[in-house]
Design a protein around this motif. Structure first.
Motif, mmCIF file in Angstrom:
data_model
loop_
_atom_site.group_PDB
_atom_site.id
_atom_site.type_symbol
_atom_site.label_atom_id
_atom_site.label_comp_id
_atom_site.label_asym_id
_atom_site.label_seq_id
_atom_site.Cartn_x
_atom_site.Cartn_y
_atom_site.Cartn_z
ATOM 1 N N ALA A 159 52.358 78.170 -48.037
ATOM 2 C CA ALA A 159 51.475 79.287 -47.716
ATOM 3 C C ALA A 159 50.121 78.779 -47.218
ATOM 4 C CB ALA A 159 51.293 80.181 -48.942
ATOM 5 N N SER A 160 49.624 77.722 -47.841
ATOM 6 C CA SER A 160 48.365 77.126 -47.382
ATOM 7 C C SER A 160 48.534 76.494 -46.006
ATOM 8 C CB SER A 160 47.876 76.075 -48.384
ATOM 9 O OG SER A 160 47.522 76.678 -49.619
ATOM 10 N N ARG A 161 49.703 75.884 -45.773
ATOM 11 C CA ARG A 161 49.967 75.300 -44.469
ATOM 12 C C ARG A 161 50.076 76.395 -43.402
ATOM 13 N NH1 ARG A 161 49.353 72.493 -47.998
ATOM 14 N NH2 ARG A 161 47.271 72.881 -47.169
ATOM 15 N N ALA A 162 50.593 77.561 -43.800
ATOM 16 C CA ALA A 162 50.715 78.679 -42.864
ATOM 17 C C ALA A 162 49.337 79.190 -42.443
ATOM 18 C CB ALA A 162 51.528 79.803 -43.486
ATOM 19 N N ILE A 163 48.410 79.229 -43.392
ATOM 20 C CA ILE A 163 47.036 79.637 -43.060
ATOM 21 C C ILE A 163 46.433 78.661 -42.059
ATOM 22 C CG2 ILE A 163 44.706 79.910 -43.974
ATOM 23 C CD1 ILE A 163 46.005 80.863 -46.604
ATOM 24 N N GLU A 164 46.644 77.368 -42.299
ATOM 25 C CA GLU A 164 46.136 76.353 -41.373
ATOM 26 C C GLU A 164 46.756 76.529 -39.994
ATOM 27 O OE1 GLU A 164 45.675 72.909 -44.864
ATOM 28 O OE2 GLU A 164 47.238 72.750 -43.326
ATOM 29 N N MET A 165 48.058 76.807 -39.953
ATOM 30 C CA MET A 165 48.738 76.978 -38.672
ATOM 31 C C MET A 165 48.212 78.192 -37.931
ATOM 32 S SD MET A 165 52.819 77.369 -37.932
ATOM 33 C CE MET A 165 53.180 75.681 -38.449
ATOM 34 N N ARG A 166 48.036 79.280 -38.636
ATOM 35 C CA ARG A 166 47.487 80.484 -38.000
ATOM 36 C C ARG A 166 46.099 80.215 -37.432
ATOM 37 N NH1 ARG A 166 45.360 84.462 -42.079
ATOM 38 N NH2 ARG A 166 43.799 82.795 -42.006
ATOM 39 N N ASP A 167 45.292 79.474 -38.184
ATOM 40 C CA ASP A 167 43.919 79.214 -37.747
ATOM 41 C C ASP A 167 43.857 78.276 -36.541
ATOM 42 O OD1 ASP A 167 43.087 80.853 -39.786
ATOM 43 O OD2 ASP A 167 42.456 79.226 -41.122
ATOM 44 N N THR A 168 44.809 77.336 -36.452
ATOM 45 C CA THR A 168 44.784 76.376 -35.342
ATOM 46 C C THR A 168 45.581 76.853 -34.130
ATOM 47 O OG1 THR A 168 46.671 75.167 -36.289
ATOM 48 C CG2 THR A 168 44.459 74.412 -36.885
ATOM 49 N N GLU A 169 46.666 77.593 -34.368
ATOM 50 C CA GLU A 169 47.559 77.997 -33.276
ATOM 51 C C GLU A 169 47.350 79.439 -32.827
ATOM 52 O OE1 GLU A 169 49.485 75.867 -31.837
ATOM 53 O OE2 GLU A 169 49.281 74.226 -33.278
ATOM 54 N N GLY A 170 46.661 80.220 -33.656
ATOM 55 C CA GLY A 170 46.482 81.632 -33.352
ATOM 56 C C GLY A 170 47.436 82.514 -34.123
ATOM 57 N N SER A 171 48.659 82.012 -34.314
ATOM 58 C CA SER A 171 49.667 82.715 -35.097
ATOM 59 C C SER A 171 50.812 81.762 -35.389
ATOM 60 C CB SER A 171 50.203 83.948 -34.348
ATOM 61 O OG SER A 171 50.980 83.547 -33.230
ATOM 62 N N LEU A 172 51.599 82.086 -36.412
ATOM 63 C CA LEU A 172 52.805 81.304 -36.689
ATOM 64 C C LEU A 172 53.797 81.480 -35.552
ATOM 65 C CD1 LEU A 172 51.469 81.348 -39.554
ATOM 66 C CD2 LEU A 172 53.777 81.504 -40.494
ATOM 67 N N ALA A 173 53.849 82.697 -35.013
ATOM 68 C CA ALA A 173 54.804 82.987 -33.939
ATOM 69 C C ALA A 173 54.558 82.097 -32.726
ATOM 70 C CB ALA A 173 54.714 84.461 -33.549
ATOM 71 N N THR A 174 53.293 81.901 -32.380
ATOM 72 C CA THR A 174 52.965 81.041 -31.240
ATOM 73 C C THR A 174 53.540 79.643 -31.439
ATOM 74 O OG1 THR A 174 50.944 82.274 -30.785
ATOM 75 C CG2 THR A 174 51.076 80.033 -29.918
ATOM 76 N N PHE A 175 53.417 79.139 -32.657
ATOM 77 C CA PHE A 175 53.929 77.803 -32.955
ATOM 78 C C PHE A 175 55.456 77.777 -32.921
ATOM 79 C CE2 PHE A 175 55.782 74.965 -36.119
ATOM 80 C CZ PHE A 175 55.338 73.734 -35.672
ATOM 81 N N PHE A 176 56.114 78.653 -33.666
ATOM 82 C CA PHE A 176 57.563 78.562 -33.803
ATOM 83 C C PHE A 176 58.299 78.814 -32.485
ATOM 84 C CE2 PHE A 176 56.737 79.368 -38.429
ATOM 85 C CZ PHE A 176 57.311 78.194 -38.885
ATOM 86 N N TRP A 177 57.815 79.747 -31.681
ATOM 87 C CA TRP A 177 58.518 80.043 -30.432
ATOM 88 C C TRP A 177 58.361 78.932 -29.396
ATOM 89 C CZ3 TRP A 177 62.156 83.411 -28.922
ATOM 90 C CH2 TRP A 177 62.513 84.380 -29.864
ATOM 91 N N ARG A 178 57.472 78.015 -29.661
ATOM 92 C CA ARG A 178 57.319 76.855 -28.789
ATOM 93 C C ARG A 178 58.586 75.995 -28.791
ATOM 94 N NH1 ARG A 178 52.480 73.728 -30.905
ATOM 95 N NH2 ARG A 178 51.471 75.690 -30.353
ATOM 96 N N PHE A 179 59.421 76.144 -29.819
ATOM 97 C CA PHE A 179 60.617 75.317 -29.968
ATOM 98 C C PHE A 179 61.883 76.022 -29.490
ATOM 99 C CE2 PHE A 179 57.395 73.642 -32.705
ATOM 100 C CZ PHE A 179 57.547 72.272 -32.588
ATOM 101 N N GLU A 180 61.717 77.121 -28.794
ATOM 102 C CA GLU A 180 62.870 77.770 -28.173
ATOM 103 C C GLU A 180 63.475 76.838 -27.131
ATOM 104 O OE1 GLU A 180 63.986 81.887 -25.752
ATOM 105 O OE2 GLU A 180 61.901 81.224 -25.899
ATOM 106 N N PRO A 181 64.803 76.643 -27.130
ATOM 107 C CA PRO A 181 65.417 75.760 -26.130
ATOM 108 C C PRO A 181 65.143 76.236 -24.710
ATOM 109 C CG PRO A 181 66.963 76.265 -27.897
ATOM 110 C CD PRO A 181 65.782 77.162 -28.098
ATOM 111 N N ALA A 182 64.995 75.287 -23.810
ATOM 112 C CA ALA A 182 64.729 75.630 -22.412
ATOM 113 C C ALA A 182 65.915 76.355 -21.788
ATOM 114 C CB ALA A 182 64.415 74.365 -21.618
ATOM 115 N N ARG A 183 67.111 76.014 -22.240
ATOM 116 C CA ARG A 183 68.322 76.668 -21.732
ATOM 117 C C ARG A 183 69.064 77.321 -22.883
ATOM 118 N NH1 ARG A 183 71.100 72.523 -17.303
ATOM 119 N NH2 ARG A 183 69.320 72.444 -15.850
ATOM 120 N N SER A 184 69.569 78.512 -22.614
ATOM 121 C CA SER A 184 70.294 79.247 -23.647
ATOM 122 C C SER A 184 71.727 78.742 -23.735
ATOM 123 C CB SER A 184 70.294 80.747 -23.322
ATOM 124 O OG SER A 184 70.990 81.472 -24.301
ATOM 125 N N HIS A 185 72.130 78.318 -24.935
ATOM 126 C CA HIS A 185 73.485 77.838 -25.179
ATOM 127 C C HIS A 185 74.349 79.006 -25.647
ATOM 128 C CE1 HIS A 185 76.839 75.446 -26.629
ATOM 129 N NE2 HIS A 185 76.695 75.983 -27.832
#
Length: 211
Positions: free
Chosen positions: A117-143
């Motif tokens: 939870a503390s790491r999530a706060i840090e991520m939100r503060d640095t990335e803008g949101s958790l969603a911004t971070f996690f969706w960065r790892f969407e594959p370039a091509r859909s399998h």
């Protein structure tokens, strides 16, 4: 509930309600409801993303059905996964939750969720949101998996996500856990062809505004 196999693939089952589903639902109504209404739908809500990371961590060594059936109790125990609030949990809260029979009473996993939870706060503060971070790892091509054997347990993207989360101090976020998270949050679409939800999920993913 009885099922019969789809003639084209034993990996897609048709229930007595006539709905075709991925094989892993079996005849369990909780699994079927989760499959039909949640699994694979793209998510951008930070609280839901944090919840799923935590619950996937609790699943380690257990079945998802065990966690799913206890999810209401987990939401109560962790204040609906408000990571701002959970980050403030104390040792006394850990001791209280270890005694809570309605959730999984694993001290290490409980402590990891509070720590994350503390790491999530840090991520939100640095990335803008958790969603911004996690969706960065969407594959370039859909399998598109043709059968259950085509669905991996880990991918290059889930390995990369796991590495980066660990680098940021997150716990219980191995590459298999990360891939299960990606499947459930719609970052990938692993519904099988012939499943009633395959195309619905794909259309949701196409329309989904990436954070």
């Amino acid at each position: 509930m009885e099922f019969k196999h789809n003639r084209k693939s034993v990996d897609v089952q048709i229930g007595t309600d006539g709905r075709a589903r991925c094989w892993w639902c079996g005849d369990d109504q909780d699994y079927q409801h989760y499959h039909d209404t949640e699994w694979g739908e793209p998510v951008a809500d930070d609280r839901r993303l944090f919840e799923k990371v935590c619950l996937e961590g609790f699943q380690c060594g257990l079945s998802w059905l065990t966690i799913l059936r206890r999810r209401p109790a987990f939401r109560t125990a962790f204040l609906d996964f408000d990571f701002e609030a959970v980050a403030g949990y104390t040792t006394a809260d850990v001791d209280r939750l270890v005694c809570d029979k309605s959730i999984i009473r694993h001290r290490g996993k409980i402590e990891a969720s509070i720590h994350n939870a503390s790491r999530a706060i840090e991520m939100r503060d640095t990335e803008g949101s958790l969603a911004t971070f996690f969706w960065r790892f969407e594959p370039a091509r859909s399998h598109v998996p043709k059968r259950r054997g085509d669905i991996p347990s880990v991918t290059d993207e889930s390995k990369a996500l796991s590495r980066e989360l660990k680098r940021r101090g997150w716990k219980f976020v191995g590459p298999t856990t990360c891939y299960a998270f990606m499947q459930s949050m719609g970052i990938v679409n692993d519904h099988l062809p012939g499943c009633a939800d395959r195309e619905r999920i794909e259309m949701l993913r196409i329309a989904f505004p990436r954070p």
